[in-house]
Design a protein around this motif. Structure first.
Motif, PDB file in Angstrom:
ATOM      1  N   GLU A  64      28.231 -22.844  12.003  1.00 33.50           N
ATOM      2  CA  GLU A  64      27.496 -24.064  12.353  1.00 33.50           C
ATOM      3  C   GLU A  64      26.923 -24.728  11.097  1.00 33.50           C
ATOM      4  O   GLU A  64      26.894 -25.964  10.985  1.00 33.50           O
ATOM      5  CB  GLU A  64      26.380 -23.743  13.341  1.00 33.50           C
ATOM      6  N   ILE A 116      28.343 -16.999  13.632  1.00 37.59           N
ATOM      7  CA  ILE A 116      28.180 -18.282  14.323  1.00 37.59           C
ATOM      8  C   ILE A 116      27.237 -19.188  13.541  1.00 37.59           C
ATOM      9  O   ILE A 116      27.492 -20.392  13.375  1.00 37.59           O
ATOM     10  CB  ILE A 116      27.653 -18.044  15.756  1.00 37.59           C
ATOM     11  N   THR A 140      31.934 -31.814  17.833  1.00 38.15           N
ATOM     12  CA  THR A 140      32.560 -30.571  17.392  1.00 38.15           C
ATOM     13  C   THR A 140      32.282 -29.462  18.408  1.00 38.15           C
ATOM     14  O   THR A 140      31.229 -29.448  19.043  1.00 38.15           O
ATOM     15  CB  THR A 140      32.024 -30.149  16.012  1.00 38.15           C
ATOM     16  N   PRO A 141      33.214 -28.543  18.582  1.00 38.48           N
ATOM     17  CA  PRO A 141      33.014 -27.482  19.586  1.00 38.48           C
ATOM     18  C   PRO A 141      31.929 -26.503  19.155  1.00 38.48           C
ATOM     19  O   PRO A 141      31.686 -26.306  17.963  1.00 38.48           O
ATOM     20  CB  PRO A 141      34.382 -26.802  19.645  1.00 38.48           C
ATOM     21  N   VAL A 142      31.277 -25.914  20.135  1.00 35.92           N
ATOM     22  CA  VAL A 142      30.312 -24.852  19.861  1.00 35.92           C
ATOM     23  C   VAL A 142      31.056 -23.679  19.241  1.00 35.92           C
ATOM     24  O   VAL A 142      32.114 -23.267  19.726  1.00 35.92           O
ATOM     25  CB  VAL A 142      29.596 -24.418  21.150  1.00 35.92           C
ATOM     26  N   GLN A 143      30.528 -23.146  18.174  1.00 35.00           N
ATOM     27  CA  GLN A 143      31.227 -22.098  17.450  1.00 35.00           C
ATOM     28  C   GLN A 143      31.057 -20.738  18.117  1.00 35.00           C
ATOM     29  O   GLN A 143      30.079 -20.483  18.827  1.00 35.00           O
ATOM     30  CB  GLN A 143      30.722 -22.037  16.010  1.00 35.00           C
ATOM     31  N   ASN A 144      32.035 -19.888  17.897  1.00 35.44           N
ATOM     32  CA  ASN A 144      31.994 -18.522  18.408  1.00 35.44           C
ATOM     33  C   ASN A 144      32.206 -17.551  17.255  1.00 35.44           C
ATOM     34  O   ASN A 144      32.307 -17.959  16.101  1.00 35.44           O
ATOM     35  CB  ASN A 144      33.049 -18.316  19.501  1.00 35.44           C
TER      36      ASN A 144
END
Length: 495
Positions: free
Chosen positions: A211, A207, A480-484
């Motif tokens: 990011e 993650i 941007t989407p929160v990363q997983n």
């Protein structure tokens, strides 16, 4: 064509063309070239450096303005609220205007040398912009490879957790029938707990890498493809250093800064020299019919209500004593020049050390890849043998657990070595001055050319020739989407 373009130009173009053709049909796949192109267009560090270079360009026009004519005008209107008691002819109202034209003729060489220093600093700024490009690209390459490495490590750890869960279930089953002891089950439970902890750490690292990729590139990493082979890598550290001394932008910038400092000394030496300028002045005053005139007998009479005057000439200023300021300024400029000389050597030392270190790291990583590849193969074979031997009772559960851990460690070290080798190789190209936009053959249209802005502004004379209000060029990442830590299903398990 310069030597450095001959050195890498054709190889770079060929490699990137092959990479683009091979991946053209892959939907959603992102290549290293694409990530670098995104960063080139919208990375805030790079777009900010371009803006800084445009500001540096303006110093040439500012220095040129010191040698250009200056025209000043002033206008005033006054109303006498209370006339002086001893003045009977003071006008009640006055409107006046004046203008002054000054043309510098000689300033001891300060203008000429100041312009030369500004032009050289523009060249230094262009070299700094090249260095910023290489630095940003190096960080993007590292972030790109970090995502690939950490995705693989997560995948390996997930497979390890799954395998240990199967082992634990098998151990429990064998314990129930009395084939294993409680100690064997506890060992399996311990290793599974540790493996799950390692998986959580690996997911957090992935993650973080994703990011960091977004911060540099401006968009999330999406199915990153293996990078192309790096072109133009040198055969020896001596060759790498020779190329770096000729092409490294930090060395070129330090040389230009030292050269500009020499002209600054000449500007300072103009302080005690004579100054010659031409001037022309004109004035217009209108008393608005409030100026009173009297004849010899004191009787009011008519007179002119308008006054005009003009003058032209030359002015020579010869400084005789200025409190020691000019000498102090010269000494100060000479000290700055000496500092620039030392900094040039310091930069050169740093580039040599950086180049040699990058070459050594690259070579070491290549050797590490070979060693770790053999280690992975041996660990896979060992794990297979231990499992087979355990089935006939000649190996314990602990032997299987140790073999699985060794296999995992070998795979992690291999993907890390591959990442380190690629990043070190690109860092080596950056130290040599061969990791910039014109070396990478982007297919994104024309590249940013700092000379275009310089040619646009260097000859401007008009005081009101402003540019439009600036707008951000870099893209924001707030949307941007929160990363997983999800790993694509198609990610290969083999390193």
């Amino acid at each position: 064509m310069t030597a450095r373009h001959v050195f890498v130009g054709r190889s770079v173009a060929a490699v990137l063309l092959l990479m683009t053709s091979a991946l053209a049909g892959m939907a959603r796949a992102e290549t290293l070239q694409g990530a670098l192109a995104k960063a080139y267009r919208a990375n805030p560090t790079l777009t900010g450096a371009r803006a800084q270079q445009r500001a540096t360009d303006e110093n040439v026009s500012i220095r040129k303005a010191d040698g250009r004519p200056a025209l000043d005008t002033a206008a005033s209107y006054s109303e006498s609220v209370l006339k002086p008691t001893i003045s009977f002819t003071s006008p009640q109202r006055t409107a006046s205007a004046n203008a002054q034209l000054s043309v510098p003729i000689y300033a001891g060489g300060a203008v000429r040398n100041g312009v030369k220093a500004a032009k050289i600093r523009v060249e230094a700024g262009r070299a700094d912009l090249r260095a910023t490009e290489a630095s940003v690209f190096s960080r993007v390459v590292a972030a790109y490879m970090d995502v690939i490495r950490d995705s693989a490590i997560v995948s390996f750890n997930m497979a390890n957790v799954n395998a240990l869960e199967v082992n634990l279930q098998a151990s429990n089953d064998r314990f129930e029938v009395g084939d294993l002891t409680r100690t064997d089950v506890a060992q399996s439970e311990s290793r599974l707990a540790l493996a799950r902890s390692d998986l959580q750490t690996a997911e957090a690292n992935l993650i973080t890498s994703r990011e960091n990729f977004i911060a540099l590139v401006g968009s999330p990493p999406d199915d990153l493809q293996p990078p192309p082979a790096l072109p133009g890598l040198p055969a020896s550290p001596e060759t790498a250093v020779q190329v770096a001394l000729a092409d490294n932008p930090d060395i070129l910038a330090s040389k230009k800064v030292r050269e500009a400092a020499r002209y600054d000394v000449r500007v300072a030496k103009a302080g005690p020299l004579p100054k010659l300028s031409a001037f022309s002045t004109g004035a217009y005053t209108n008393f608005l019919n409030t100026q009173e005139y009297f004849d010899r007998l004191g009787n009011p009479t008519s007179g002119a209500q308008v006054n005009k005057q003009a003058a032209a000439g030359v002015q020579l200023t010869l400084p005789l004593y200025q409190g020691g300021r000019p000498a102090a300024q010269v000494r100060q400029s000479q000290a700055v020049e000496a500092q620039a000389m030392e900094q040039e050597i310091e930069v050169e030392r740093g580039v040599i050390a950086q180049t040699r270190s990058a070459y050594a790291s690259w070579q070491a990583s290549l050797q590490s890849i070979q060693s770790n590849q053999k280690a992975v193969e041996a660990a896979d074979l060992s794990l297979e043998g231990v499992r087979a031997e355990n089935s006939v009772g000649s190996r314990t559960i602990l032997d299987i657990l140790n073999a699985e851990q060794e296999t995992l460690n070998a795979k992690v070290q291999l993907v890390s070595a591959r990442r380190n080798a690629y990043v070190a190789g690109f860092s080596l190209l950056a130290a040599m001055g061969h990791a910039e936009a014109d070396d990478l053959n982007f297919e994104t249209g024309a590249l940013y050319d700092p000379v275009v802005n310089y040619d646009r502004v260097k000859g401007k004379w008009f005081d009101w020739d402003f540019d439009p209000a600036p707008t951000p060029q870099a893209t924001r990442t707030v949307d941007t989407p929160v990363q997983n830590a999800n790993v694509p299903a198609g990610l290969a398990q083999q390193p």
